[in-house]
Write a protein that holds these residues in place. Sequence first.
Motif, short mmCIF file in Angstrom:
data_model
loop_
_atom_site.label_atom_id
_atom_site.label_comp_id
_atom_site.label_asym_id
_atom_site.label_seq_id
_atom_site.Cartn_x
_atom_site.Cartn_y
_atom_site.Cartn_z
N MET A 1 -5.65 11.34 1.35
CA MET A 1 -5.91 9.95 1.64
C MET A 1 -4.56 9.23 1.77
N PRO A 2 -4.36 8.47 2.83
CA PRO A 2 -3.08 7.77 3.03
C PRO A 2 -2.85 6.68 1.99
N SER A 3 -1.59 6.39 1.77
CA SER A 3 -1.18 5.33 0.85
C SER A 3 -0.58 4.19 1.67
N TYR A 4 -0.96 2.97 1.35
CA TYR A 4 -0.49 1.79 2.06
C TYR A 4 0.24 0.85 1.11
N ALA A 5 1.31 0.24 1.59
CA ALA A 5 2.10 -0.69 0.77
C ALA A 5 1.69 -2.13 1.11
N TYR A 6 1.62 -2.95 0.07
CA TYR A 6 1.24 -4.35 0.21
C TYR A 6 2.21 -5.22 -0.58
N ARG A 7 2.33 -6.48 -0.19
CA ARG A 7 3.11 -7.46 -0.95
C ARG A 7 2.23 -8.67 -1.21
N CYS A 8 2.29 -9.13 -2.46
CA CYS A 8 1.53 -10.31 -2.86
C CYS A 8 2.34 -11.56 -2.49
N ARG A 9 1.71 -12.47 -1.80
CA ARG A 9 2.39 -13.71 -1.41
C ARG A 9 2.47 -14.69 -2.58
N SER A 10 1.62 -14.53 -3.57
CA SER A 10 1.61 -15.44 -4.72
C SER A 10 2.72 -15.12 -5.71
N CYS A 11 2.84 -13.85 -6.10
CA CYS A 11 3.82 -13.49 -7.13
C CYS A 11 4.98 -12.64 -6.62
N GLY A 12 4.91 -12.16 -5.36
CA GLY A 12 6.00 -11.38 -4.79
C GLY A 12 5.98 -9.91 -5.16
N ASP A 13 4.98 -9.46 -5.92
CA ASP A 13 4.87 -8.06 -6.33
C ASP A 13 4.60 -7.19 -5.11
N THR A 14 5.22 -6.01 -5.06
CA THR A 14 4.96 -5.02 -4.03
C THR A 14 4.24 -3.86 -4.70
N PHE A 15 3.15 -3.39 -4.08
CA PHE A 15 2.36 -2.32 -4.67
C PHE A 15 1.77 -1.44 -3.59
N GLU A 16 1.29 -0.26 -3.98
CA GLU A 16 0.68 0.68 -3.05
C GLU A 16 -0.76 0.93 -3.45
N MET A 17 -1.57 1.24 -2.43
CA MET A 17 -2.96 1.61 -2.65
C MET A 17 -3.28 2.81 -1.77
N SER A 18 -3.98 3.77 -2.33
CA SER A 18 -4.50 4.89 -1.55
C SER A 18 -5.92 4.54 -1.15
N ARG A 19 -6.17 4.62 0.15
CA ARG A 19 -7.51 4.30 0.66
C ARG A 19 -7.72 5.00 1.98
N PRO A 20 -8.97 5.18 2.39
CA PRO A 20 -9.25 5.81 3.69
C PRO A 20 -8.67 4.98 4.84
N MET A 21 -8.33 5.64 5.94
CA MET A 21 -7.77 4.94 7.09
C MET A 21 -8.72 3.87 7.62
N ALA A 22 -10.01 4.09 7.50
CA ALA A 22 -11.00 3.11 7.97
C ALA A 22 -10.91 1.80 7.19
N GLN A 23 -10.31 1.83 5.99
CA GLN A 23 -10.19 0.63 5.17
C GLN A 23 -8.76 0.09 5.14
N ALA A 24 -7.89 0.58 6.01
CA ALA A 24 -6.48 0.20 6.00
C ALA A 24 -6.27 -1.30 6.19
N SER A 25 -7.11 -1.95 6.95
CA SER A 25 -6.95 -3.39 7.21
C SER A 25 -7.74 -4.27 6.26
N ASP A 26 -8.51 -3.67 5.35
CA ASP A 26 -9.29 -4.46 4.40
C ASP A 26 -8.36 -5.20 3.45
N PRO A 27 -8.79 -6.37 2.95
CA PRO A 27 -7.97 -7.11 1.98
C PRO A 27 -7.73 -6.27 0.72
N ALA A 28 -6.59 -6.51 0.08
CA ALA A 28 -6.24 -5.79 -1.15
C ALA A 28 -5.71 -6.80 -2.17
#
Length: 72
Positions: free
Chosen positions: A1-28
């Motif tokens: 399962m691919p891992s995607y990186a995200y950044r929070c606009r509220s606190c500036g935290d950067t984190f990764e989530m593993s999720r199916p490619m079909a859910q890559a654009s879903d909110p995190a």
Amino acid sequence: MPSYAYRCRSCGDTFEMSRPMAQASDPADCPQGHADTVKLLTTFGTVGRGGSAPIAPAMPSGGGCCGGGGCC
């Protein structure tokens, strides 16, 4: 399962989530519970068998237009 990186606009935290490619654009939600996040563009590199240098694509070397013939 691919891992995607995200950044929070509220606190500036950067984190990764593993999720199916079909859910890559879903909110995190960020680990702190904030919902205002953005998916980051990540890069993928390859390493050759014998070393640690990335493998470069082969460059055209023959004649012809844009292949070393000097017509471009």
